[in-house]
Scaffold this active site. Sequence first.
Site, PDB file in Angstrom:
ATOM      1  CG  ASP A 259      -0.214  -0.072   2.533  1.00 28.95           C
ATOM      2  OD1 ASP A 259       0.975  -0.442   2.540  1.00 28.95           O
ATOM      3  OD2 ASP A 259      -0.840   0.229   3.562  1.00 28.95           O
ATOM      4  CG  ASP A 364       8.606  -4.407  10.511  1.00 22.47           C
ATOM      5  OD1 ASP A 364       8.229  -4.647  11.678  1.00 22.47           O
ATOM      6  OD2 ASP A 364       8.203  -3.426   9.857  1.00 22.47           O
TER       7      ASP A 364
END
Length: 610
Positions: A259, A364
Site C-alpha cells: 500500500d 520487521d
Amino acid sequence: MPHSQPGGTGHLLQRTFFASETARVDPALYADAGGTPVRVERDCAVLSDGSRLSTDTYFGRFAAAYWQRYTDVGTVAVEFDYSCDDGAELTVATRASDISGRIRPLTVVGLTGAGRAVVEVQIDRYLDGGAAWFDLAVVGGRARVWNARWTTAVEPVRDRRVSVVICTFNRPDDAVATVGAVARDADLAERVETVHLVDQGTRRVADAAGFDDLRADLGSRLDYLNQANLGGSGGFSRGIYEATAAGRPLTDVLVMDDDILCESESILRMTSFARFAREPMLVGAQMLLLSETTRIHMTAETDDLDHLTCADPPPNARRGVNALEFRQDVRVIAGYNAWWSCLIPREAIDAVGLPMPYFIKWDDIEYGVRCRRAGFPTVTLPNAGVWHADFHLKDVDDWSSYFGQRNVLISAAIHSRFDGKTISATVAEHIGELIVGLKYGQAAIELRAVRDFLAGPYVLADGGRAKLAEINALRSEYDDTRLRPASEIADLPVIPRPPAPAKKWERRVLVKRAAQQLLGRRAPGRVAIGADDGAWWHVGRFTSAVVTDASQTGVRVRTYDRATSVAQGRELATLCWRLRRQAPELQRAWREAVPQLTSRENWERLFATD
C-alpha cells in the site's frame, strides 16, 4: 573537469529526476527552481534565460556521508546530457554540506553547445555528515538538461541482483501499482531477478485491472503466489522463503508493503548502496506521509526493548519534519528499518533464518534487531523514501493491538535484558492507562496477549490465524470498541485536554485517576473529546466520553464501568506478578524456541495450511 563522451563513466549509483511520476507529489522534493522560469519533466529540465535550478532537495542530494562511512567509493561523477541555444551558457556548480549544514563550493564549470557533461566529485570530508548536489543556471538563452546520473568507476563489492517481495491482502489495485512501479523502470530491470507477489486475500490481484500488463512486462520474473492469510509476517516470509530456495540464483531480498506509493528511484539507490557496502548490511528507505507527501515520518528509527518500545528516534534523528525545509546533514545510526521498503542481504538471511511467525506487528522490527545482533547493521538512506499511509490517522484501538503487545514481549524476551521488574512495571503502566482511559476492549485483548506470552512458544503454532478470530470475538464484547457514525450522538460540549502531566509524575497521576474513579469522583454526564485530546489522563476524568477516532471517520463512546475496571485491574496485577516472577524462565524458553520458529521447516508447515 567536464567533458563530452558518448556513454557513462562507470556503475550507476543514483539518478537525478526533476519531478515525480505522479502529480500528487510536490516536484520541489526533486528540484528547486527558486521561482525562476524552469519547465521540469521526470527526466528533463528546460531552463530559460536567467533561470536557476538546484538539486539540493530530498531526492536530489547524494548521501555522501553514508557512502564515505560504509563504502570504498572515493570518487563519483555527475553525468548528464545537455543542449544550449546559440549564445546560451549553462553553468554547473557542484556543492556540498557538512554536519552543521554549512555549504561549500566544489566545482563550477560553464557549458555551451551540446554534449554529455561529466563532473567528478570527491567523497571525502563527510564522515560525520553532509551531502553533495549540483545546481544549474543559464544566461543568454535556453538550455536543456536530461538523463542526469551519479556514477562511479569503482567496482562493486558484490554485483548481486535482488528479489523483490511484496505481500498483499485485499488491496489488488495497490499491489498492481506497486509492482508496476518496479516493472516499468528499465534500469531496475537489470537489477531485479524476480518479483515475488504473495497474495493472501480473497480479492485476488490476478483479477485486478492491469495485472495482465504486469505479466507481460515481467514475464517469468513475476512469481505470483496465493496462500492462506498468515498476516504480514507470513506473507513476507513466504516471499523470502521462495527467493532463497535451493536452485534459485543468489540474490539479496527487498521487502516492500503493497500500500505504498513507490518511488522506483529509491529502490535503485538501495540496491546501489547494498552492492558497494564494504560489509553486508540492511538498507532501508524512509517513510514519507501519503496524505502530506513532503513530510518524513521519521528520519531513522531504533528500539528500546528493555522498555517495550519501538519507533524511537536514535541520536540526531528527527520525527515529522518537512522535507522541503529540513536537510538531513547529520549521519544517523539506525537500529532497524520497517518493511515499507527494506533490502536484506542474503548473508543475513542465511545467518539468522526467516522472520518470526508473529502474524502482524513487530516482525520487521524483531528481524532487524536479530540481524543487528548477528553483525548485520541497518542503514536508513536519507535520500530514499516511499509514501505510506499515515500512522497518525490509524487508531491503535483495534484488533492488531493484541499482536503488538504479545509480539513486543516475545521480542524483548529474545533480545533484551528482560528484567522482570522493569518489564512488569512497563506492562502494568501501559495496560493500566488503557483501563483508566476507559478502553476496556483494548485492555481485554492486551491482557490476553500477556497471558498468551506467559503460556510460551506454542501460542505461535498456527501462525496467528485462529488467534485473529478469537481476538475479534473477545473485542466485540466491549461496546467501547464500536466505531459509530458521529450522527448517532447528540452534540455535546467539547472538552479540550489540559497540559499533560510531567513524565516523572505519570505513574502517580495514573494511580490518582484510578482512585478517583473508584471513589466516584468523576465528572458526571457525557462530554465530547477530539482524537488529539483523547489521552487516558483526560478521558479518565469523566463518567462518559465520546472520543473521535484517529481516522476521523467516526466516534467511540467510552463509559466508566466499575466492575470491568476492578476485574481488569486484578487480572493485570496477577499477570504482572507472574511476569516479574517468571521472567528468567520465560526468556530462556523463548530464546530456545527461535531456531525452530524461524526455520524453513516450520514455515513450510504453515504455508501448507489451507
